[in-house]
Motif scaffolding. Sequence first.
Motif, PDB file in Angstrom:
ATOM      1  N   ILE A 291       0.856  -1.180   0.000  1.00  8.34           N
ATOM      2  CA  ILE A 291       0.000   0.000   0.000  1.00  8.34           C
ATOM      3  C   ILE A 291       0.891   1.229   0.000  1.00  8.34           C
ATOM      4  CG2 ILE A 291      -1.767   1.308   1.233  1.00  8.34           C
ATOM      5  CD1 ILE A 291      -2.675  -1.312   2.515  1.00  8.34           C
ATOM      6  N   SER A 292       0.632   2.147  -0.929  1.00  5.31           N
ATOM      7  CA  SER A 292       1.376   3.408  -1.015  1.00  5.31           C
ATOM      8  C   SER A 292       0.477   4.539  -0.541  1.00  5.31           C
ATOM      9  CB  SER A 292       1.832   3.654  -2.461  1.00  5.31           C
ATOM     10  OG  SER A 292       2.544   4.879  -2.565  1.00  5.31           O
ATOM     11  N   LEU A 293       0.941   5.281   0.479  1.00  5.53           N
ATOM     12  CA  LEU A 293       0.154   6.357   1.084  1.00  5.53           C
ATOM     13  C   LEU A 293       1.014   7.612   1.186  1.00  5.53           C
ATOM     14  CD1 LEU A 293      -2.441   7.313   2.590  1.00  5.53           C
ATOM     15  CD2 LEU A 293      -1.331   6.526   4.698  1.00  5.53           C
ATOM     16  N   SER A 294       0.565   8.693   0.559  1.00  2.00           N
ATOM     17  CA  SER A 294       1.345   9.932   0.552  1.00  2.00           C
ATOM     18  C   SER A 294       0.654  11.040   1.332  1.00  2.00           C
ATOM     19  CB  SER A 294       1.612  10.372  -0.889  1.00  2.00           C
ATOM     20  OG  SER A 294       2.527   9.505  -1.516  1.00  2.00           O
ATOM     21  N   ALA A 295       0.047  10.706   2.452  1.00  2.00           N
ATOM     22  CA  ALA A 295      -0.573  11.689   3.331  1.00  2.00           C
ATOM     23  C   ALA A 295      -0.173  11.383   4.763  1.00  2.00           C
ATOM     24  CB  ALA A 295      -2.096  11.660   3.191  1.00  2.00           C
ATOM     25  N   GLY A 296      -0.330  12.366   5.632  1.00  2.00           N
ATOM     26  CA  GLY A 296       0.015  12.138   7.028  1.00  2.00           C
ATOM     27  C   GLY A 296      -0.234  13.367   7.871  1.00  2.00           C
ATOM     28  N   THR A 297       0.289  13.352   9.089  1.00  2.00           N
ATOM     29  CA  THR A 297       0.076  14.443  10.037  1.00  2.00           C
ATOM     30  C   THR A 297       1.134  14.402  11.119  1.00  2.00           C
ATOM     31  OG1 THR A 297      -1.509  15.445  11.583  1.00  2.00           O
ATOM     32  CG2 THR A 297      -1.479  13.052  11.474  1.00  2.00           C
TER      33      THR A 297
END
Length: 457
Positions: A291-297
């Motif tokens: 899984i590729s995820l390019s968001a965060g906090t």
Amino acid sequence: MVVNREDSWPRSANARTPAEAQTAMVLEEYGDYLEPGPPDWRESGGIRHFVRRGFVLVHDGYADRAHEMLVAAGIRGERATERAAALLPGGRRRPEEPVDGDVRYGVRYLRVGPERTVPEALRVLHEGLHDGGGRRLHDPLGPDIASAEHLLHLADHSGVCPADEPGFVPPLSPPDPPIVADRSAGQGIRIVVIDTGLDPAVSAPWLAGVTGDPDPGVAGGVINRYAGHGTFIAGVIRTVAPAAEVIVRAGLPGVLFQTGRAATNPPGTVFERDLVSALERCLVQDSPDIISLSAGTYSDTPGGPMLLNAFNDRVLHRYKGVVLVAAAGNDAARTPFWPAAARGVVGVGALAANRRDRARFSNLGAWVDVYAPGDQLINAFPTGVYTYTEPPRRGATQRFEGLARWSGTSFSTPVVAGLIAARMSRTGENGPDAAAALIARARKDAIPGVGAILVPA
């Protein structure tokens, strides 16, 4: 205290920097449902992240105790009143907004009373409750027991991707990184991108066979803010792993609220609650290897966002062959950025265009696992007209013709996802094992002052 967006932060039209502009746009579009963090953001240098207004999160086993503390402190009413407050007229529940008492992955939502803030509620829970004489009535709950729900997003002000807005490149320009020589790399491996969706009209040949949810930000020849982000990422993966099966899911632009009219969240944003739902659907329906995820906090909680952590512990870790690869953020900061900093997640920083230095914008620190190309990449992008929203180009328009140049750890992340897929197809390893082997090799070749790096051959 409720933030007065007009007085406390520049309007987007008056923002002096991209960071100010992106923060302002989130507040203008979404501010009624958000509280900025950290709580002392005015004194400590500005807004670093956002949390959901009106709710705190508490591990379910401590929920009754937390309820008693908040009621005693006057920050929360009785349960029946709070549940009614979460409903629309006629008893209908607000779609996608939690109801007081909801439980997700062992974490319970508790509503904060009107005119009270999430930091006020958490201060009571974290410090405990005392009577007028200083006698302790309730022991404190640690930040790993009680926290806020965070907003994850692609806005640059808090280190998330992209680091800039897309730039024009002429049609027929070659992608950068270039397509690898081994066209069988990634064969038999499925990568799911959780992002803004896919523009199926993009004709870049290396995207052939990529599927997914349509990108709602591309319509009628107009490219909205952050539209094309998921398409670009899919293209980066396919240059590194040309034979990989790639599915792009629209896990970031989903409808979050309807309060009298249909309203979608600002592009590229998602609360923890909605992201973990998208991730779980992906695991169940798509059976990914990567899984590729390019968001965060960022987070005020030292161990990271509570609901994301609960999902990792209760769900993701059951899928032992799946690896989550996540962007490290773009603030040139050492502060952990989540979920990239989480245990078991591959956190990816960005290399500069020369592939030897760390990109000027990339976050860094021991929690970043590896750095990969992420500065001035060229790849697939929708065709249409884009209006810039950030200074110095704010208000200018650009017509794109199927390609763009873009920078950010958003785009170094799919480079690493593609390299993991290429290794998996070559060695037969599962996702976590292939990722661990690549990172071990990268550490042996680490560049002093930068860290472990991975560059496509």
